[in-house]
Design a protein around this motif. Sequence first.
Motif, PDB file in Angstrom:
ATOM      1  N   GLY A   1       0.857  -1.193   0.000  1.00  0.00           N
ATOM      2  CA  GLY A   1       0.000   0.000   0.000  1.00  0.00           C
ATOM      3  C   GLY A   1       0.883   1.229   0.000  1.00  0.00           C
ATOM      4  O   GLY A   1       1.908   1.258   0.690  1.00  0.00           O
ATOM      5  N   GLY A   2       0.487   2.226  -0.802  1.00  0.00           N
ATOM      6  CA  GLY A   2       1.318   3.412  -0.961  1.00  0.00           C
ATOM      7  C   GLY A   2       1.424   4.262   0.299  1.00  0.00           C
ATOM      8  O   GLY A   2       2.384   4.990   0.497  1.00  0.00           O
TER       9      GLY A   2
ATOM     10  N   GLY B   1      -6.787   6.710  -5.798  1.00  0.00           N
ATOM     11  CA  GLY B   1      -5.566   6.341  -5.059  1.00  0.00           C
ATOM     12  C   GLY B   1      -4.354   6.349  -5.974  1.00  0.00           C
ATOM     13  O   GLY B   1      -4.432   6.718  -7.152  1.00  0.00           O
ATOM     14  N   GLY B   2      -3.232   5.884  -5.445  1.00  0.00           N
ATOM     15  CA  GLY B   2      -1.985   5.886  -6.200  1.00  0.00           C
ATOM     16  C   GLY B   2      -2.057   5.023  -7.462  1.00  0.00           C
ATOM     17  O   GLY B   2      -1.382   5.292  -8.446  1.00  0.00           O
TER      18      GLY B   2
ATOM     19  N   VAL C   1      -7.319  11.871 -12.375  1.00  0.00           N
ATOM     20  CA  VAL C   1      -5.958  11.432 -12.065  1.00  0.00           C
ATOM     21  C   VAL C   1      -5.936   9.902 -12.053  1.00  0.00           C
ATOM     22  O   VAL C   1      -6.568   9.275 -11.204  1.00  0.00           O
ATOM     23  CB  VAL C   1      -5.512  11.980 -10.692  1.00  0.00           C
TER      24      VAL C   1
ATOM     25  N   GLY D   1      -3.226   8.012 -11.673  1.00  0.00           N
ATOM     26  CA  GLY D   1      -2.117   7.446 -10.897  1.00  0.00           C
ATOM     27  C   GLY D   1      -1.264   6.554 -11.785  1.00  0.00           C
ATOM     28  O   GLY D   1      -0.972   6.887 -12.935  1.00  0.00           O
TER      29      GLY D   1
ATOM     30  N   THR E   1       0.680  11.922 -10.737  1.00  0.00           N
ATOM     31  CA  THR E   1       0.852  13.368 -10.652  1.00  0.00           C
ATOM     32  C   THR E   1       1.564  13.737  -9.352  1.00  0.00           C
ATOM     33  O   THR E   1       1.143  13.309  -8.274  1.00  0.00           O
ATOM     34  CB  THR E   1      -0.548  14.022 -10.696  1.00  0.00           C
TER      35      THR E   1
ATOM     36  N   LYS F   1     -11.739   7.232  -4.224  1.00  0.00           N
ATOM     37  CA  LYS F   1     -11.708   6.038  -3.393  1.00  0.00           C
ATOM     38  C   LYS F   1     -11.308   6.498  -1.984  1.00  0.00           C
ATOM     39  O   LYS F   1     -10.611   7.497  -1.851  1.00  0.00           O
ATOM     40  CB  LYS F   1     -10.639   5.100  -3.966  1.00  0.00           C
TER      41      LYS F   1
ATOM     42  N   GLY G   1      -9.105   6.153   0.208  1.00  0.00           N
ATOM     43  CA  GLY G   1      -7.742   5.953   0.728  1.00  0.00           C
ATOM     44  C   GLY G   1      -7.474   6.951   1.849  1.00  0.00           C
ATOM     45  O   GLY G   1      -7.875   8.112   1.753  1.00  0.00           O
TER      46      GLY G   1
ATOM     47  N   THR H   1      -5.522  10.226   0.712  1.00  0.00           N
ATOM     48  CA  THR H   1      -6.329  11.147  -0.093  1.00  0.00           C
ATOM     49  C   THR H   1      -7.378  11.851   0.759  1.00  0.00           C
ATOM     50  O   THR H   1      -7.590  13.067   0.630  1.00  0.00           O
ATOM     51  CB  THR H   1      -7.013  10.367  -1.239  1.00  0.00           C
TER      52      THR H   1
ATOM     53  N   GLU I   1     -10.427   0.324   4.545  1.00  0.00           N
ATOM     54  CA  GLU I   1     -10.774   1.714   4.206  1.00  0.00           C
ATOM     55  C   GLU I   1     -12.234   2.058   4.484  1.00  0.00           C
ATOM     56  O   GLU I   1     -12.641   3.203   4.277  1.00  0.00           O
ATOM     57  CB  GLU I   1     -10.453   1.982   2.725  1.00  0.00           C
TER      58      GLU I   1
HETATM   59  N1  UDP Z   1      -1.211  10.326  -5.309  1.00  0.00           N
HETATM   60  C1  UDP Z   1      -0.263  11.107  -5.965  1.00  0.00           C
HETATM   61  N2  UDP Z   1      -0.313  11.193  -7.327  1.00  0.00           N
HETATM   62  C2  UDP Z   1      -1.219  10.514  -8.064  1.00  0.00           C
HETATM   63  C3  UDP Z   1      -2.175   9.708  -7.395  1.00  0.00           C
HETATM   64  C4  UDP Z   1      -2.141   9.652  -6.013  1.00  0.00           C
HETATM   65  O1  UDP Z   1       0.588  11.737  -5.335  1.00  0.00           O
HETATM   66  O2  UDP Z   1      -1.183  10.621  -9.281  1.00  0.00           O
HETATM   67  C5  UDP Z   1      -1.138  10.256  -3.848  1.00  0.00           C
HETATM   68  C6  UDP Z   1      -2.336  10.807  -3.117  1.00  0.00           C
HETATM   69  O3  UDP Z   1      -2.250  12.218  -3.029  1.00  0.00           O
HETATM   70  C7  UDP Z   1      -2.214  10.091  -1.792  1.00  0.00           C
HETATM   71  C8  UDP Z   1      -1.620   8.735  -2.185  1.00  0.00           C
HETATM   72  O4  UDP Z   1      -1.089   8.894  -3.481  1.00  0.00           O
HETATM   73  O5  UDP Z   1      -1.301  10.741  -0.943  1.00  0.00           O
HETATM   74  C9  UDP Z   1      -2.657   7.631  -2.218  1.00  0.00           C
HETATM   75  O6  UDP Z   1      -2.827   7.185  -0.919  1.00  0.00           O
HETATM   76  P1  UDP Z   1      -4.213   6.673  -0.367  1.00  0.00           P
HETATM   77  O7  UDP Z   1      -3.990   6.344   1.072  1.00  0.00           O
HETATM   78  O8  UDP Z   1      -5.287   7.649  -0.636  1.00  0.00           O
HETATM   79  O9  UDP Z   1      -4.554   5.408  -1.255  1.00  0.00           O
HETATM   80  P2  UDP Z   1      -3.697   4.134  -1.714  1.00  0.00           P
HETATM   81  O10 UDP Z   1      -3.153   4.456  -3.054  1.00  0.00           O
HETATM   82  O11 UDP Z   1      -2.627   3.908  -0.670  1.00  0.00           O
HETATM   83  O12 UDP Z   1      -4.686   3.020  -1.774  1.00  0.00           O
END
Ligand code: UDP
Length: 409
Positions: free
Chosen positions: A16-17, A222-223, A254, A256, A280, A296, A298, A301, A322
């Motif tokens: 997980g990111g 999400g990412g 976005v 990701g 992004t 989503k 996350g 986010t 989540e």
């Molecule tokens: N994020 C980003 N660029 C992107 C898409 C997502 O920086 O193009 C970041 C977003 O701002 C957040 C993280 O990736 O900080 C995603 O974390 P989250 O806990 O919401 O969801 P996950 O991807 O871990 O399921």
Amino acid sequence: NSVWPMKVLILMSETGGGHRASANALTDAFKHLYKDNVSVSTVDLWVEIAGWPFSTYPWWYRLVAKYPVMWMVVYWYGKLPPTRWFQEQMWQVMVHDKLKAFLSETQPDVIVSVHPMVNRLTNNVLRRIRCIDLKPTPIFSTVVTDYGDAHPMWFNKDSEMTYIPSEPVRTLAIKFGMKNSKLKVYGLALRREFWDDKTDRFGKREKLGLSVSKPVILLMGGGDGMGNLELISEAVARHINKELGPNGAKLVIVCGNNRKLKTSLANHTWPVEVEVLGFTDNISEWMEASDLLVTKAGPGTVAEAFVKGLPMIIFAYLPGQEEGNMQFVVDNDLGIYSTDADVIGATASEWLGDPERLAEMRRRAKTFAMPSASIDIARDLGVVYGNTYSSLPSRVGLPSEMREEFYDA
Ligand code: UDP
């Protein structure tokens, strides 16, 4: 002070990111506060210390996260006491000695866990190390990266301090036997761009080359660009066009790391203005420029959206992990949850058509912002460290081979 620099070890797992993101945010915060008086390293316990077969965890995570049923099985396997006990025993038998060797060699002063699967094992090791080679014991702390709900593995009574993002997680932690005095609700550890909660929506639109007067809807999964973003984006565009006209709003989608989605969306013909982005780096700017967020649930986010004052329409969440984030948003009237693309589209255009209501929701979202969490956690740990170590003899200038002697003293 002679006990500086402080040596910080952040323990995480690339499942997980969010964990990596919090580790990076805390690293920045430590460096921002303590400059040359701190060294920070981040280590993936399972990949870098435990080795095979545990090093395959990130691969399994990515696979399982795609299938909600598989995800639920794994989540409950780790949550139910008998299976959790079994798993933790297995880690104890197979990884304990490797972690002990690693800590004895690297001798951190402060250990920060940003992952639930790290806590019990590390505390078990520290309990043994305490009696053998490290004096004093490294300070162990936990930084929870789940927002509205949290897995029981997050909570370990031996943690010096557990930093949590929200009141619902405090209630849970107490239910799992944690002392309130060892809990601090500081918010989710967010990266530097979110340390400042000032928002200049129109200024950011100008900077991003957007029309200043046209409302912006941000869509994210999400990412990894998860969930049914394609169907949802189409429905939102259709409703905006029908109810507010072709200039009613701009959609920024976005994707990701989801390249397939990006390509597919880029080939669409849209009834309203749409911009499709891949991964992004300046999400904070896009959030600041937007009027509402379709996402989503996350934890990262959601917490970032509070800082930028964004009302949310949540279309998906990872079951278990989540769901609490979604519930938090809904319970606090900061948005709605729906999986129905048409309901999402209709709600988005209804909110944009009622600027007063939208402004009220934006104000409300901001009251939940906790932008200084990363700094607060780093500052707090620095104080705990200073208090614990300041009575010890000076280490400044000690060559590394003498550091060991110091610990053995
Ligand atoms: N994020 C980003 N660029 C992107 C898409 C997502 O920086 O193009 C970041 C977003 O701002 C957040 C993280 O990736 O900080 C995603 O974390 P989250 O806990 O919401 O969801 P996950 O991807 O871990 O399921």
